[in-house]
Scaffold this motif. Sequence first.
Motif, PDB file in Angstrom:
ATOM      1  N   UNK A  38      28.071 -49.376 108.019  1.00  0.00           N
ATOM      2  CA  UNK A  38      28.747 -50.359 107.182  1.00  0.00           C
ATOM      3  C   UNK A  38      28.027 -51.701 107.129  1.00  0.00           C
ATOM      4  N   UNK A  39      27.464 -52.130 108.253  1.00  0.00           N
ATOM      5  CA  UNK A  39      26.883 -53.474 108.326  1.00  0.00           C
ATOM      6  C   UNK A  39      25.362 -53.498 108.218  1.00  0.00           C
ATOM      7  N   UNK A  40      24.715 -52.376 108.512  1.00  0.00           N
ATOM      8  CA  UNK A  40      23.250 -52.346 108.441  1.00  0.00           C
ATOM      9  C   UNK A  40      22.753 -51.347 107.405  1.00  0.00           C
ATOM     10  N   UNK A  41      23.705 -50.712 106.672  1.00  0.00           N
ATOM     11  CA  UNK A  41      23.369 -49.803 105.573  1.00  0.00           C
ATOM     12  C   UNK A  41      22.525 -48.606 106.020  1.00  0.00           C
ATOM     13  N   UNK A  42      22.783 -48.077 107.212  1.00  0.00           N
ATOM     14  CA  UNK A  42      22.087 -46.882 107.679  1.00  0.00           C
ATOM     15  C   UNK A  42      22.692 -45.653 107.001  1.00  0.00           C
ATOM     16  N   UNK A  43      21.869 -44.658 106.723  1.00  0.00           N
ATOM     17  CA  UNK A  43      22.353 -43.389 106.181  1.00  0.00           C
ATOM     18  C   UNK A  43      22.906 -42.521 107.311  1.00  0.00           C
ATOM     19  N   UNK A  91      21.501 -54.526 123.903  1.00  0.00           N
ATOM     20  CA  UNK A  91      20.463 -55.067 123.019  1.00  0.00           C
ATOM     21  C   UNK A  91      20.520 -54.490 121.599  1.00  0.00           C
ATOM     22  N   UNK A  92      21.181 -53.342 121.424  1.00  0.00           N
ATOM     23  CA  UNK A  92      21.085 -52.622 120.148  1.00  0.00           C
ATOM     24  C   UNK A  92      21.581 -53.436 118.962  1.00  0.00           C
ATOM     25  N   UNK A  99      15.412 -51.047 112.419  1.00  0.00           N
ATOM     26  CA  UNK A  99      15.813 -49.710 112.857  1.00  0.00           C
ATOM     27  C   UNK A  99      14.935 -49.188 113.988  1.00  0.00           C
ATOM     28  N   UNK A 100      13.597 -49.350 113.937  1.00  0.00           N
ATOM     29  CA  UNK A 100      12.769 -48.883 115.067  1.00  0.00           C
ATOM     30  C   UNK A 100      13.149 -49.548 116.387  1.00  0.00           C
TER      31      UNK A 100
END
Length: 411
Positions: A38-43, A91-92, A99-100
């Motif tokens: 939702x916040x980082x637009x990851x698939x 830290x994530x 993403x890396x």
Amino acid sequence: MTTSPARNRAGLWALTATHAANDFYTGAVAALLPFFVLHADYTYAAVAGITLAATALSSVAQPMFGHLSDRFGMRWMSLVGLLTAGIGVALSGLVSDSYPAVWIVIAISGVGVAAYHPAATMEARETGGGTSGAMSLFSVGGNVGVALAPSAVILAVGWLGLNGTALLVIPAIVLGFVYVAVSWRHLFARDSSAGTPAQETATRAKVSDDWRAFGSLTLVLAMWSIAYVGTSTFVSLYSIERFDTSPEFASVALSLFPAAGAVGTLTGGWLADRFGRLRIVRTGYLLAALSTVAIVLAATPVVVIVATAALGLSLFIPFAAQITLAHSYLPNRIGVASGVTLGLTLSLGGVVSPLLGRIADHANVRTVFVMMAALIAVGFALSFVLTERAVEHHEVVADPDGADTRERARA
């Protein structure tokens, strides 16, 4: 002279608390996935890749940590692993723009989780006397930690956004301190079995390792792992996609899953000591397959929550029995057996997770649960290959006057 296994209740409870903290970070990773979407637009494939990050290096490191625990004891490794797991997750959110970077810190956290389990499980086996009931108490700490993680993540991320993950290091620090306070005298002990070299040699001469049986158990556990990791990764996303629920409502199922698992773990350990481990293992897998089918057929999000709770209960009924079975198959490699049953099999589920993510992206999340139901059914069928081993551990116990030694067996 026969003596009963010594038990250390304070030590067992302290270890159970650290297990809750350690597995809290496994649950936190799963709970963070919807927020990354939702916040980082990851698939879906990307967040499944984060699950892989948490387990990929762990799958390689777990047997190594188990071997080191068998050879050198290294009780301190459980403390170091716990702190590493906490720091990685903390830290994530701070590096979520990359993403890396998220992948790397989550992978570091996964290595910490891997380092914790073998040493802590060996110590729990010692402090609990080697029974399924005692192992279920230690194991349930992990369920409690996973169950608490979604609420903690919602509070932290809801308050500070993804930067709130920094607060998630607190359980590792607090419960790590509790463990040190209780166990500091034994923290650097060489071997959790507390035997002399002569006793260890005599022990290994008495009982052989059954690698074939252990291999069969590992196959069964692989099916368990895919179901556990798949449910943790996709059950919230399933409710959001199919019923358009909010992330907060969807997280209820994610919280109930390990909470019900805690009940299943304690119940299964108690039943295994009374009715036999194999019977309990098979019952758990059968009920888990039916519960997963109920998730697939659910007509409302409330049914998903109830069915997920049922899945958590049934999936964890065999948990403690599987650990003690592994110990009975590899009595001379308790660390390796613990590392595989508590770590490597979980990693196997993580390795499959990106594939499940791709299926979800190209079909839907419901299809993922159809596949998991089929795999749990395969695990149920494979459980009939397993055999019971009556003796888990033999030790040579010195006579009080030092005149002779006799064999002691733990069943």
